[in-house]
Design a protein around this motif. Sequence first.
Motif, mmCIF file in Angstrom:
data_model
loop_
_atom_site.group_PDB
_atom_site.id
_atom_site.type_symbol
_atom_site.label_atom_id
_atom_site.label_comp_id
_atom_site.label_asym_id
_atom_site.label_seq_id
_atom_site.Cartn_x
_atom_site.Cartn_y
_atom_site.Cartn_z
ATOM 1 N N UNK A 69 0.861 -1.181 0.000
ATOM 2 C CA UNK A 69 0.000 0.000 0.000
ATOM 3 C C UNK A 69 0.898 1.232 0.000
ATOM 4 N N UNK A 70 0.276 2.362 -0.336
ATOM 5 C CA UNK A 70 1.023 3.605 -0.425
ATOM 6 C C UNK A 70 0.965 4.325 0.917
ATOM 7 N N UNK A 99 -3.981 1.818 4.376
ATOM 8 C CA UNK A 99 -3.355 1.288 5.585
ATOM 9 C C UNK A 99 -3.793 1.957 6.859
ATOM 10 N N UNK A 100 -5.004 2.546 6.877
ATOM 11 C CA UNK A 100 -5.499 3.210 8.084
ATOM 12 C C UNK A 100 -7.017 3.233 8.061
ATOM 13 N N UNK A 101 -7.615 3.541 9.211
ATOM 14 C CA UNK A 101 -9.059 3.627 9.325
ATOM 15 C C UNK A 101 -9.567 4.851 8.578
ATOM 16 N N UNK A 102 -10.677 4.730 7.832
ATOM 17 C CA UNK A 102 -11.196 5.891 7.084
ATOM 18 C C UNK A 102 -11.539 7.085 7.967
ATOM 19 N N UNK A 105 -15.740 9.431 -0.712
ATOM 20 C CA UNK A 105 -15.060 9.853 0.511
ATOM 21 C C UNK A 105 -15.892 9.467 1.727
ATOM 22 N N UNK A 106 -15.229 9.132 2.856
ATOM 23 C CA UNK A 106 -15.969 8.809 4.085
ATOM 24 C C UNK A 106 -16.455 10.080 4.763
ATOM 25 N N UNK A 107 -17.565 9.964 5.489
ATOM 26 C CA UNK A 107 -18.135 11.117 6.198
ATOM 27 C C UNK A 107 -18.663 10.671 7.554
ATOM 28 N N UNK A 160 -13.273 -1.632 3.395
ATOM 29 C CA UNK A 160 -12.154 -2.577 3.316
ATOM 30 C C UNK A 160 -11.128 -2.132 2.287
ATOM 31 N N UNK A 161 -11.600 -1.608 1.147
ATOM 32 C CA UNK A 161 -10.682 -1.152 0.106
ATOM 33 C C UNK A 161 -9.846 0.026 0.587
ATOM 34 N N UNK A 162 -10.451 0.900 1.379
ATOM 35 C CA UNK A 162 -9.721 2.045 1.918
ATOM 36 C C UNK A 162 -8.612 1.578 2.861
ATOM 37 N N UNK A 163 -8.961 0.666 3.756
ATOM 38 C CA UNK A 163 -7.958 0.141 4.690
ATOM 39 C C UNK A 163 -6.839 -0.553 3.931
#
Length: 407
Positions: free
Chosen positions: A68-69, A397-400, A354-356, A390-393
């Motif tokens: 991951x980046x 590599x972190x919680x949204x 984006x998460x909100x 899950x794709x965001x994590x």
Amino acid sequence: MERKDFIRKFAIAALLPSVFIAACTESKNKGQKGAGQKTQTYTCPMHPQIVQDKAGTCPICGMDLVPFEKNATEAVLHLDESQMALANISVIAIGAHGMQSFKQLNGRLVVNPESTTFLSSRIAGRLEQLYVRQTGEKIRKGQPLYKIYSEQLASLQQEYLLAIAQAAQFPQDQTFARILKSSRAKLVLYGQSDAQVRQLENSKKTSPYITYNAQAGGTVAELSVSEGQYVSEGSPIMRLEGYHSLWVEADIYAAEAGNIKEGQQVKVVVPGWEDQAQFVKVQFSNPALQQNTQLLQIRGAITNPSDQWQPGLQANIFVPVKQQENVLSLPVDAVIRDGKGSHVWIEQSKGKFEPRLVKTGTESADQVEITQGLQQGERVVVSGAYLLYSEYVLKKGKNPLTGLKMI
């Protein structure tokens, strides 16, 4: 000789600075190249706190680490059309409308006595043969259940044949006609079918054996006799239960009884069959408390398609409590909850999410009120939100929710 040694030493001394400068330049270029190159990092899809600079396995769960980046700071996800179709992403514009809130009760499915049939012996005798030998067997209407030997039955048959002969000999005498009718009624009363009576009339032969057939279909719930046993008239033989209709029962506290009336509709959901919810009328509310409790009992009848549910299954009963108007609400699956709070996914543009952070209010069986964090008209992901999480994590590599603030 000395002159040659002098020339050699002079040449070496002259070349040394050039070699040193070239070496320093190459070392500097390598350092600059290394500084400009991004280091690949790896994380665990299930435990994003695990970060390593090389591939391997997670020390917590043993899963393979994925790249991951690490330096990606943009709190958005980009998906192409194929990825959105694969993840089943669907989006709606949130709007204000009425919302019915419910109170959930824990209930259970039980046998409906109206679908229960008790079979007893019509006549005294010996059970010559049982065609059903164990509980749990499914019985269809008209299926033979047992055969009984009865001398009393043979006597009734002989009496009927005699009445037939007398009525034929004195066709004008109404007394013999009434005796014939009464004799036939006795045979029917003791379980002889019309077909068996006609066979007796044609053959003119009595038989002490009679086979009893099922008058209704069902499942054998209790078998009270065994083959060869003598039974008296009225002795229980077996109990058949039909499961095409069941009762659903729930316990409520006495203080809640005023909110539930007989005839009121409630929503019933059997876990595992959430897509087959039914609306059931409350048919009975027990006026007395259950023994040693402070609970009352309510119940209603629920249809059981294809007999797929069994008595004893848990059921969730949702009782309407109040109606709210002009409420921003979303399907329950659109809101993701974890230790950091509740959030949804907003579609900023096609394929960009984006998460909100949001705050929730009243919740029903399938809807949840949004009290803060969203504005009417915003496009919210209602299916596939957990896959975006899950794709965001996986990618970041972190919680949204890391670094997010309530709007």
